[in-house]
Design a protein around this motif. Structure first.
Motif, mmCIF file in Angstrom:
data_model
loop_
_atom_site.group_PDB
_atom_site.id
_atom_site.type_symbol
_atom_site.label_atom_id
_atom_site.label_comp_id
_atom_site.label_asym_id
_atom_site.label_seq_id
_atom_site.Cartn_x
_atom_site.Cartn_y
_atom_site.Cartn_z
ATOM 1 N N GLY A 471 -16.881 -19.112 -12.079
ATOM 2 C CA GLY A 471 -15.420 -18.377 -12.000
ATOM 3 C C GLY A 471 -15.674 -17.382 -12.943
ATOM 4 N N ARG A 472 -14.570 -16.520 -12.940
ATOM 5 C CA ARG A 472 -14.784 -15.324 -13.633
ATOM 6 C C ARG A 472 -13.181 -15.183 -14.491
ATOM 7 N N GLY A 473 -13.094 -14.621 -15.689
ATOM 8 C CA GLY A 473 -11.804 -14.486 -16.357
ATOM 9 C C GLY A 473 -11.357 -15.865 -16.663
ATOM 10 N N ALA A 474 -9.981 -15.822 -16.587
ATOM 11 C CA ALA A 474 -9.318 -17.258 -16.845
ATOM 12 C C ALA A 474 -9.728 -18.210 -15.877
ATOM 13 N N HIS A 475 -10.566 -17.947 -15.007
ATOM 14 C CA HIS A 475 -10.833 -19.151 -13.901
ATOM 15 C C HIS A 475 -12.423 -19.679 -14.388
ATOM 16 N N TYR A 476 -12.955 -19.013 -15.251
ATOM 17 C CA TYR A 476 -14.398 -19.453 -15.836
ATOM 18 C C TYR A 476 -13.945 -20.770 -16.511
ATOM 19 N N PRO A 477 -12.940 -21.064 -17.360
ATOM 20 C CA PRO A 477 -12.763 -22.318 -17.965
ATOM 21 C C PRO A 477 -12.539 -23.187 -16.841
ATOM 22 N N ILE A 478 -11.843 -23.023 -15.781
ATOM 23 C CA ILE A 478 -11.641 -23.966 -14.527
ATOM 24 C C ILE A 478 -12.979 -24.383 -13.964
ATOM 25 N N ALA A 479 -13.756 -23.201 -13.931
ATOM 26 C CA ALA A 479 -15.118 -23.739 -13.518
ATOM 27 C C ALA A 479 -15.980 -24.845 -14.288
ATOM 28 N N LEU A 480 -15.811 -24.518 -15.623
ATOM 29 C CA LEU A 480 -16.192 -25.539 -16.638
ATOM 30 C C LEU A 480 -15.617 -26.918 -16.546
ATOM 31 N N GLU A 481 -14.176 -26.968 -16.056
ATOM 32 C CA GLU A 481 -13.625 -28.169 -15.967
ATOM 33 C C GLU A 481 -13.899 -28.904 -14.796
#
Length: 608
Positions: A471-481
């Motif tokens: 993910g990139r930007g604010a969606h990088y933590p979503i990828a982590l989750e």
């Protein structure tokens, strides 16, 4: 983490205790047990299997009694073996159950061994019951009061004794414990949900309280100076548990809680008519005006929520944000900044590392404190100046879902509120934000309707051993989750990465057996992300892409695509995490794992 239920009654308490343990299974455990005072004898049943097995054992052994203590254990000291399973006895006269860790147990153990006490377990808990026994002079309450002066660490403890067969004495420090009131019976539990349907009257105990429980009364003692004195604590009435602990038409609590998220978001936002710091408490507006930085402290899924909060607060409120893992922050030398808002995030409000990190920040003089939490009566709420209570309801599945998305909703509100208090939020932007928040539950419902497509992907994941999430930007933590959810419940090794980091190492892992899940909203980074996807395809990696409808990413050989119905701007991370939760859930189903109670994990981590 771990669970305690104890009762003193005029009726058989075994069904109450075992059903209480069943309700506490969501907290995580690897063994369980029960001890009953029966005709001045202590009787005990323990197992390293599930609570259902314990219930069967109590029936086979005809276990019954009017007073008892019960426990689900998550192993810390000593493996999950019968000898280490609670309750622990001392001289077949006294029994104890314990949540937490006794830090100085080795020192006390050596002293007790010298006095002739024999230890049958490797636990820190066994020192408690032997210590209380060594101090016992006919009054269990007095013995416990003396014993806790020796104990260091975090604990919730309940004891009973054959010489006082209708009595349970319990105490707590830095671990949750409630007393509960009934008719001709009274109780102690680590969570009110354990006693749902038995009573609706609960007393939330404070650190240092010692509670004396008999069928007739509950008396709370607290040390003032050198003496213990009785103290009154308020009684809370809690009715709402019964519906929340029912599975209804769902197969697992995790599935139920995934689909409860639109309602949970709506409840969390209920009453928010406009953006103001006051929705976080009466001290919040002045703190928001004063703050120059925000320090977010959390663990696990809550930490990932904090990472997304950083993006929102910095982009909307233009305030710098640091996000720290609680267990790291508390053990490093940091530079305190008295103009920093210290924000903790926790589902339970009792997470040991986060609580300790909060207290560490306070000790450094950082007095602007706030928490986002799902439990209004928790320690974290009581110890902070401002708070936002999410209304996710009881979350029983160990893998957090609705607690996470409601935390995100609260963090988005926080970003807007700081912006408003600093005079940077225009009326147009405020109106737009309120409109988008109100529409969010409906958008979530639409995304959840894509479950059938996601189930087909789960079949392709089930035989894999590794996966990457990008993910990139604010969606990088979503990828982590998303990676965390997959590894938590399916036991597939998964890692989340910012997509731009792919060529700096992780690309070496990519081949035809490595599924690469990509969170691809149609935002300013979409073209960069498409380039990262091509890097994967060039190495014969297989892509599983969650895109927006207008991202112009089409399925092809080696590229599977599920399109979310709409782009939701700043709030897109909340929508994009839903299919990742469903992917983890259905992959775990195919693999046959225990979805709601994954191995080695606990719901509420109340020990370090």
């Amino acid at each position: 983490m771990c669970g305690i239920v104890a009762a003193s009654s005029k009726r058989d308490v075994v069904p109450i205790l075992t059903e209480g343990l069943r309700r506490l299974e969501y907290r995580g455990y690897d063994s369980c047990g029960i001890a009953i005072v029966d005709e001045s004898k202590l009787k005990r049943t323990r197992t390293v299997k599930r609570v259902n097995a314990l219930i069967e054992q109590t029936k086979i052994e005809n276990l019954s009694g009017l007073t008892g203590i019960a426990h689900t254990r998550w192993a810390t000291h000593g493996a999950p073996e019968i000898c280490n399973t609670h309750p622990h006895f001392s001289h077949n006269m006294m029994a104890v159950v314990h949540n937490g860790i006794i830090e100085n147990y080795e020192e006390i153990r050596e002293e007790l061994i010298e006095k002739g006490y024999e230890f049958l377990s490797q636990t820190d808990t066994e020192v408690i019951v032997h210590l209380v026994h060594s101090l016992y002079e006919g009054d269990l309450l007095k013995a416990v009061e003396k014993a806790v002066q020796r104990l260091r660490g975090a604990y919730a403890i309940a004891l009973t004794c054959i010489k006082e067969p209708n009595r349970v004495v319990a105490t707590k420090k830095a671990a949750p414990l409630v007393a509960a009131l009934g008719e001709g019976e009274n109780f102690v539990a680590s969570d009110p949900i354990a006693l749902a349907g038995v009573t609706d009257k609960f007393i939330y105990l404070e650190d240092g309280d010692v509670v004396d429980v008999t069928p007739e009364k509950v008396v709370i003692w607290h040390k003032e100076g050198e003496e213990y004195k009785t103290i009154e604590r308020p009684v809370s009435i809690i009715h709402e548990f019964s519906s929340e602990i029912s599975l209804g038409n769902y197969n697992h609590y995790m599935q139920k809680e995934i689909f409860e998220q639109p309602r949970a978001i709506a409840d969390t936002l209920e009453g928010v008519q406009g953006i103001t710091g006051a929705i976080f408490g009466f001290e919040a507006p002045e703190m928001f005006k004063r703050l120059k930085r925000v320090l977010i402290i959390a663990c696990g899924t809550s930490y990932y929520a904090g990472m997304i909060g950083k993006y929102w607060i910095e982009s909307i409120a233009k305030v710098p944000v640091d996000v720290e893992i609680a267990s790291e922050y508390r053990y490093r030398e940091s530079v305190p900044d008295l103009d920093t808002l210290v924000l903790t995030i926790s589902q339970s409000g009792e997470t040991a590392d986060t609580l300790a990190a909060l207290r560490h920040a306070q000790d450094l003089g950082m007095d602007m404190t706030m928490t986002i939490c799902n439990v209004a009566t928790s320690a974290m709420v009581k110890e902070t100046k401002a708070h936002y209570i999410t209304r996710a309801g009881v979350e029983i599945g160990v893998a957090s879902t609705k607690a996470f998305t409601t935390q995100l909703a609260a963090l988005y509100l926080l970003a807007l509120a700081i912006c408003k208090e600093k005079g940077r939020l225009t009326p147009e932007r405020e109106e737009q934000a309120i409109r988008e928040l109100r529409h969010l539950p409906k958008s979530m419902d639409v995304v959840l309707k894509q479950e059938p497509e996601i189930k087909t992907w789960a079949e392709l994941f089930a035989d894999k051993n590794n996966a990457l999430f990008l993910g990139r930007g604010a969606h990088y933590p979503i990828a982590l989750e998303g990676a965390l959810k997959l590894k938590e419940i399916s036991y597939i090794h998964a890692e989340g990465y910012p997509a731009g980091e792919l060529k700096h190492g992780p690309l070496a892992l990519v081949d035809g057996n490595m599924p690469v899940v990509t969170v691809a909203p149609n935002d300013e980074l979409i073209e960069k992300l498409k380039s990262n996807m091509q890097e994967v395809r060039a190495r014969k990696g297989v892509l599983f892409v969650f895109s927006d409808a207008d991202s112009n990413i089409e399925p092809s050989d080696g590229i599977h695509v599920i399109k979310l119905p709409e782009n939701y701007g700043d709030l897109s991370p909340i929508l994009h995490v839903l299919p990742l939760q469903l992917l983890a859930y259905h992959t775990a189903l195919v693999r046959g794992t225990d979805v709601d109670k994954p191995r080695n994990l606990a719901k509420s981590v109340t020990v370090e």
